[in-house]
Scaffold this active site. Structure first.
Site, PDB file in Angstrom:
ATOM      1  N   HIS A 108     -17.956   2.224   1.087  1.00  0.00           N
ATOM      2  CA  HIS A 108     -16.838   1.633   1.706  1.00  0.00           C
ATOM      3  C   HIS A 108     -17.062   1.490   3.740  1.00  0.00           C
ATOM      4  O   HIS A 108     -17.273   2.121   4.179  1.00  0.00           O
ATOM      5  CB  HIS A 108     -15.244   1.631   1.822  1.00  0.00           C
ATOM      6  N   ASP A 133       0.788  -1.125   0.075  1.00  0.00           N
ATOM      7  CA  ASP A 133       0.072   0.085  -0.053  1.00  0.00           C
ATOM      8  C   ASP A 133       0.286   1.340  -0.204  1.00  0.00           C
ATOM      9  O   ASP A 133       0.418   2.139   0.225  1.00  0.00           O
ATOM     10  CB  ASP A 133      -1.044  -0.085   1.334  1.00  0.00           C
ATOM     11  N   HIS A 162     -10.994   7.346   2.021  1.00  0.00           N
ATOM     12  CA  HIS A 162      -9.120   6.999   1.567  1.00  0.00           C
ATOM     13  C   HIS A 162      -9.541   5.801   0.386  1.00  0.00           C
ATOM     14  O   HIS A 162      -9.986   4.661   0.021  1.00  0.00           O
ATOM     15  CB  HIS A 162      -8.394   6.623   2.312  1.00  0.00           C
ATOM     16  N   LYS A 168      -7.247  -5.030  -3.009  1.00  0.00           N
ATOM     17  CA  LYS A 168      -7.802  -5.314  -1.744  1.00  0.00           C
ATOM     18  C   LYS A 168      -8.954  -3.606  -0.926  1.00  0.00           C
ATOM     19  O   LYS A 168      -8.468  -3.271  -1.746  1.00  0.00           O
ATOM     20  CB  LYS A 168      -6.730  -6.057  -0.805  1.00  0.00           C
ATOM     21  N   CYS A 204      -2.205  -2.071   7.817  1.00  0.00           N
ATOM     22  CA  CYS A 204      -1.987  -3.986   6.069  1.00  0.00           C
ATOM     23  C   CYS A 204      -0.826  -4.330   6.389  1.00  0.00           C
ATOM     24  O   CYS A 204      -0.363  -5.622   6.756  1.00  0.00           O
ATOM     25  CB  CYS A 204      -2.143  -2.683   5.631  1.00  0.00           C
TER      26      CYS A 204
END
Ligand code: VGL
Ligand code: ZN
Length: 190
Positions: free
Chosen positions: A66, A18, A79, A104, A143
């Protein structure tokens, strides 16, 4: 910067988590010094290419609304919205053409912090006889943490590259390193 000696060998994979504009200074969910992981990661990329080690590059890739977003009751500001500038890899990260992308955070019903979460990555790595993974990127306490712990759960040897990751908060980083260490994650010399 001095060129680092990595210890990459056959059976390893490099996983870069990421490194996207929204997680770097100026982004929607900026991580302090997030962009400072890039020069070192570029060196690891060069070394992985030289040693013919597979490189996986993940991206957080959220649909609107989301469930991880604050307006949906989640913990984060909006984001890495799909197809926006914020979701793009940071322009200084030299993502090679041969790198395999992992997308993802696309589910409508739950977040996926780990690169292993419902991506099939563990199956893919085993198929390629990967036994050891080196992980860097953002964020160390979100993450990277989730990915490293899942990597151990999946039976891989996991090394996090300490200078190639940054946490959302310093306390989060300390806590993440403690949890990773006690799960058996190791920290690479570089
Ligand atoms: C991440 C917060 C929200 C990460 C992703 O990539 O570490 N952090 N979504
Ligand atoms: Zn996210």
């Amino acid at each position: 910067m001095r060129h680092i000696e990595t210890s990459l060998r056959q059976g390893d994979a490099l996983i870069i988590v990421d490194v996207q504009n929204d997680f770097c200074p100026g982004g929607a969910l900026p991580i302090e010094e997030g962009d400072q992981v890039i020069p070192l990661l570029n060196q690891w990329i060069d070394d992985a290419l030289l040693a013919d080690i597979p490189i996986y590059v993940s991206r957080d890739w959220h649909p609107v609304n989301h469930p991880s977003f604050e307006e949906q009751g989640g913990p984060w500001p909006s984001h890495c919205l799909q197809d926006t500038m914020g979701a793009r890899f940071h322009p200084e990260l030299r993502v090679p053409e041969s790198a395999i992308k992992i997308t993802k955070g696309v589910r409508f019903d739950q977040d996926q912090n780990s690169v292993f979460d419902q991506t099939g990555l563990a199956v893919q790595l085993r198929k390629k006889n990967i036994r050891r993974v080196y992980i860097g990127g953002l964020a160390e306490d979100v993450c990277v943490l989730a990915s490293a712990l899942d990597g151990i759960q999946e039976g891989f040897e996991v090394l996090v590259i300490p200078d190639a990751t940054r946490p959302v908060t310093p306390e989060g980083g300390e806590n993440a390193r403690r949890r990773m260490r006690s799960a058996g994650v190791r920290f690479s010399g570089n």
